[in-house]
Design an enzyme around this catalytic site. Structure first.
Site, PDB file in Angstrom:
ATOM      1  N   CYS A  66       9.990   9.902  -9.160  1.00 38.51           N
ATOM      2  CA  CYS A  66      11.101  10.398  -8.495  1.00 38.51           C
ATOM      3  C   CYS A  66      12.495   9.557  -9.021  1.00 38.51           C
ATOM      4  CB  CYS A  66      10.840  10.585  -7.152  1.00 38.51           C
ATOM      5  SG  CYS A  66      10.763   8.978  -6.090  1.00 38.51           S
ATOM      6  N   HIS A  99      -3.458  -8.184  -8.309  1.00 39.73           N
ATOM      7  CA  HIS A  99      -3.649  -8.727  -6.954  1.00 39.73           C
ATOM      8  C   HIS A  99      -3.890  -7.531  -6.117  1.00 39.73           C
ATOM      9  CE1 HIS A  99      -1.604 -12.802  -7.571  1.00 39.73           C
ATOM     10  NE2 HIS A  99      -2.555 -12.346  -8.602  1.00 39.73           N
TER      11      HIS A  99
END
Ligand code: RB5
Length: 141
Positions: A66, A99
């Protein structure tokens, strides 16, 4: 099989097209819209549409673009099973996979250089989740 989905709003349309053009040779990416950039659209409609597909399979991933990346990120993270990461650097994109096992990357066309955005996507698609100590943390989300 791993499937890659992409969607945007009007503010991210051009970067989405650039991503499709750049990764066209090496990846099959399904564009979930919008098809044209003639009118304004609402980013949550496209975020939810993409997340519905990504959440179906743990190997699926998504790219949402966006204007700022923020709206897509907020909307995407409301979907169960979605870990969407707003990325603005290659390191950030890589860590989101290593992670956080992010399954959606969100980008802001108006706030990131095209070259950096493409590198972020590349890193996001190539990096595998590290597992180990991160698994229990992800389960707590
Ligand atoms: C659209 O003008 C803009 O608000 C949208 O693309 C996005 O930046 C929202 O977070």
């Amino acid at each position: 099989m791993k499937k890659i989905f992409i969607a945007s709003d009007h503010g991210g349309f051009n970067l989405k097209k650039n991503i499709l053009k750049y990764f066209n040779k090496n990846y099959l990416i399904k564009d979930l819209g919008p098809k044209q950039n003639k009118k304004s659209v609402d980013y949550p409609d496209f975020a939810h549409k993409l997340c519905k597909q990504v959440a179906k399979n743990k190997n699926h991933v998504g790219i949402l673009v966006c204007g700022s990346g923020v709206g897509m990120s907020i909307a995407a993270n409301k979907n169960k099973g979605i870990r969407a990461a707003l990325c603005y650097s290659v390191k950030n994109a890589k860590l989101s996979r290593l992670h956080n096992d992010a399954n959606v990357i969100t980008l802001g066309e108006r706030l990131i250089k095209k070259t950096v955005a493409l590198k972020c996507v590349e890193s996001f698609l190539k990096t595998e989740f590290e597992g180990g100590r991160h698994i229990k943390r992800i389960k707590k989300i």
